[in-house]
Scaffold this motif. Structure first.
Motif, short mmCIF file in Angstrom:
data_model
loop_
_atom_site.label_atom_id
_atom_site.label_comp_id
_atom_site.label_asym_id
_atom_site.label_seq_id
_atom_site.Cartn_x
_atom_site.Cartn_y
_atom_site.Cartn_z
N SER A 71 -9.06 -1.23 15.36
CA SER A 71 -8.05 0.70 16.20
C SER A 71 -8.11 1.26 15.54
O SER A 71 -8.54 2.01 15.78
CB SER A 71 -6.91 -0.25 16.88
OG SER A 71 -6.38 1.28 17.44
N TYR A 72 -7.16 0.86 14.15
CA TYR A 72 -7.13 2.06 13.08
C TYR A 72 -8.38 2.35 11.96
O TYR A 72 -8.45 3.50 11.83
CB TYR A 72 -5.59 1.48 11.92
CG TYR A 72 -4.93 0.88 12.40
CD1 TYR A 72 -4.37 1.59 13.78
CD2 TYR A 72 -3.67 0.42 12.00
CE1 TYR A 72 -2.83 2.08 13.81
CE2 TYR A 72 -2.50 0.30 11.97
CZ TYR A 72 -2.32 1.12 13.46
OH TYR A 72 -0.90 0.77 14.10
N TYR A 73 -9.08 1.33 11.75
CA TYR A 73 -10.08 1.43 10.83
C TYR A 73 -11.54 1.61 11.86
O TYR A 73 -12.83 1.91 10.84
CB TYR A 73 -10.40 0.79 9.46
CG TYR A 73 -8.55 0.70 8.75
CD1 TYR A 73 -8.07 1.44 8.57
CD2 TYR A 73 -8.07 -0.79 9.04
CE1 TYR A 73 -7.12 1.63 7.92
CE2 TYR A 73 -6.82 -1.02 8.55
CZ TYR A 73 -6.58 0.37 7.81
OH TYR A 73 -5.07 0.08 6.81
N GLN A 74 -11.64 0.91 12.33
CA GLN A 74 -13.02 1.47 13.51
C GLN A 74 -13.74 0.11 12.82
O GLN A 74 -15.03 0.26 12.88
CB GLN A 74 -13.45 2.55 13.91
CG GLN A 74 -13.03 3.38 15.21
CD GLN A 74 -11.63 3.46 14.60
OE1 GLN A 74 -11.99 4.45 13.32
NE2 GLN A 74 -11.17 3.46 15.81
N THR A 75 -13.68 -1.44 12.28
CA THR A 75 -13.45 -1.91 11.51
C THR A 75 -13.12 -3.71 12.14
O THR A 75 -12.56 -3.67 12.62
CB THR A 75 -13.35 -1.91 10.06
OG1 THR A 75 -14.12 -0.93 9.60
CG2 THR A 75 -14.04 -2.92 9.60
N VAL A 76 -14.94 -4.26 13.11
CA VAL A 76 -14.23 -5.67 13.27
C VAL A 76 -14.35 -6.35 12.12
O VAL A 76 -15.10 -6.68 11.98
CB VAL A 76 -15.89 -5.39 14.49
CG1 VAL A 76 -15.09 -6.72 15.16
CG2 VAL A 76 -15.41 -4.58 15.87
N ILE A 77 -13.81 -7.58 12.22
CA ILE A 77 -13.74 -8.74 11.29
C ILE A 77 -14.01 -10.04 12.76
O ILE A 77 -12.94 -10.55 14.12
CB ILE A 77 -12.47 -8.42 10.73
CG1 ILE A 77 -12.26 -7.80 9.83
CG2 ILE A 77 -12.20 -10.11 10.09
CD1 ILE A 77 -10.23 -7.51 9.25
N LEU A 78 -14.50 -10.34 12.18
CA LEU A 78 -15.43 -11.60 13.75
C LEU A 78 -14.93 -12.82 12.02
O LEU A 78 -14.25 -13.01 11.07
CB LEU A 78 -17.11 -11.57 13.11
CG LEU A 78 -17.01 -10.61 13.55
CD1 LEU A 78 -18.55 -10.61 14.12
CD2 LEU A 78 -16.72 -10.16 15.20
N HIS A 79 -15.03 -14.00 12.76
CA HIS A 79 -14.58 -15.49 12.45
C HIS A 79 -15.69 -16.56 13.02
O HIS A 79 -15.60 -16.31 14.03
CB HIS A 79 -13.37 -16.33 13.20
CG HIS A 79 -12.49 -17.26 12.58
ND1 HIS A 79 -12.97 -18.29 12.75
CD2 HIS A 79 -11.85 -17.79 11.48
CE1 HIS A 79 -12.39 -19.51 12.53
NE2 HIS A 79 -11.61 -18.43 11.09
N LYS A 80 -15.99 -17.43 12.26
CA LYS A 80 -16.74 -18.09 12.57
C LYS A 80 -16.89 -19.56 11.62
O LYS A 80 -15.87 -20.09 10.85
CB LYS A 80 -18.47 -17.71 11.67
CG LYS A 80 -19.66 -19.01 11.32
CD LYS A 80 -21.17 -18.95 11.29
CE LYS A 80 -21.96 -19.92 11.42
NZ LYS A 80 -22.62 -19.27 10.79
N ARG A 81 -16.50 -20.21 12.52
CA ARG A 81 -15.58 -22.03 12.64
C ARG A 81 -16.60 -22.51 11.72
O ARG A 81 -17.73 -22.16 11.54
CB ARG A 81 -16.03 -22.64 14.17
CG ARG A 81 -15.23 -23.62 14.34
CD ARG A 81 -15.49 -24.83 15.81
NE ARG A 81 -13.47 -25.34 16.12
CZ ARG A 81 -13.96 -25.19 17.57
NH1 ARG A 81 -14.24 -25.22 18.25
NH2 ARG A 81 -12.49 -25.73 17.41
#
Length: 326
Positions: A71-81
């Motif tokens: 929301s703040y930085y318009q940066t999406v952090i993803l997670h890979k199992r």
């Protein structure tokens, strides 16, 4: 800045630049490595309450933080199992660069006493009468300020300016802070927030007819803070190869464009009479006093080539300086 903001900031920093924090796993950051990095930051600042919440990093907390970061930085952090967190196709936006820069500057000031043997910062000129935080609120809320300003030579011949103004914008440049403010008599005026401010007060009264102010548009053709009302124009400047690299990474102005690269990007000696050693840039600005000061600080490494009247303007001042040393 809050401890929660700092935790989210460091989560983003660790995942986006993991090697700096000793994590080298092909761009992935496992949860345990992220927690260890945050733990180390907490230990390094164990007596500082600003870092109190860096060790609150359970999976639910991290998930909430990732939503806030999006929301703040318009940066999406993803997670890979089985691999960890990562940012796909990561590129630092201008807005995010600004967040990084301002947060790091804040932390430098926050730790100024502790880190004084490790970091030297520039002195900034700011009157002891001015508190920037309420002034920023006054800009946001469009309330009146009242001030008395006793100018120096560069402030229209020592004139004293006083009255009620709408505060518009704050700008830091050349180790000084300036307030752009407006009233009907003076229009938009740049007040340097140093000892020239003789009195200053923020009122609760709203500005009756507030004007809109766009800082980018206002300073679009300025190299600093001054606007002399001159017509902006393309100014062509030749730059020696060793400094061409510097100005490529640190442009004179946002309008800067490269006209020609030096034919010889690297030369064993600095022979300024070698035409192949010179590249050329151009900038679209007012050729005012601040432009002159900017050009003169680059010594013999740059030379204005056109338009002719701007070239003559610089030449005239250099001739006066040479006369001092005869």
């Amino acid at each position: 800045m809050t401890p929660e903001f700092l935790r989210r900031y460091y989560i983003l920093r660790v995942i986006s630049n993991s090697k700096v924090y000793g994590i080298e796993k092909n761009g992935f950051v496992p949860l345990t490595d992220l927690q260890n990095a945050l733990d180390q930051l907490r230990v390094d600042n164990i007596d500082d309450p600003l870092y109190d919440k860096l060790n609150q990093y359970g999976q639910k907390t991290i998930k909430r933080d990732l939503d806030k970061i999006k929301s703040y930085y318009q940066t999406v952090i993803l997670h890979k199992r089985n691999y960890g967190y990562y940012i796909e196709g990561y590129e630092v936006s201008e807005a995010l660069k600004e967040v990084y820069e301002k947060t790091e500057i804040y932390l430098l000031h926050h730790h100024a006493h502790t880190w004084k043997t490790h970091v030297t910062t520039s002195r900034t000129s700011l009157s002891s009468q001015i508190d920037l935080v309420p002034l920023i609120h006054a800009i946001e809320q469009q309330v009146l300020i009242e001030l008395e300003y006793q100018g120096w030579y560069d402030d229209n011949d020592f004139q004293t300016i006083s009255g009620f103004f709408q505060p518009l914008h704050l700008k830091e440049i050349n180790k000084a802070w300036y307030l752009m403010a407006h009233n009907q008599h003076y229009g938009i005026y740049a007040f340097c927030l140093d000892d020239r401010i003789k009195s200053f007060k923020i009122h609760k009264q709203q500005v009756k007819q507030p004007i809109a102010f766009n800082s980018f548009e206002y300073f679009k053709n300025a190299i600093g803070i001054l606007k002399a009302g001159m017509a902006p124009e393309w100014i062509h400047i030749q730059v020696a190869n060793h400094h061409f690299k510097y100005l490529t990474n640190n442009p004179l102005h946002h309008s800067q464009q490269i006209v020609a690269f030096p034919k010889e990007a690297n030369t064993p000696e600095l022979n300024y009479s070698n035409p192949d050693m010179w590249g050329e840039i151009k900038v679209h600005i007012e050729p005012n006093y601040e432009f002159l000061m900017e050009i003169l600080k680059y010594n013999l490494w740059v030379r204005v080539v056109s338009p002719l009247h701007v070239k003559d303007y610089v030449k005239q001042h250099l001739s006066c300086v040479v006369e001092y040393y005869k």
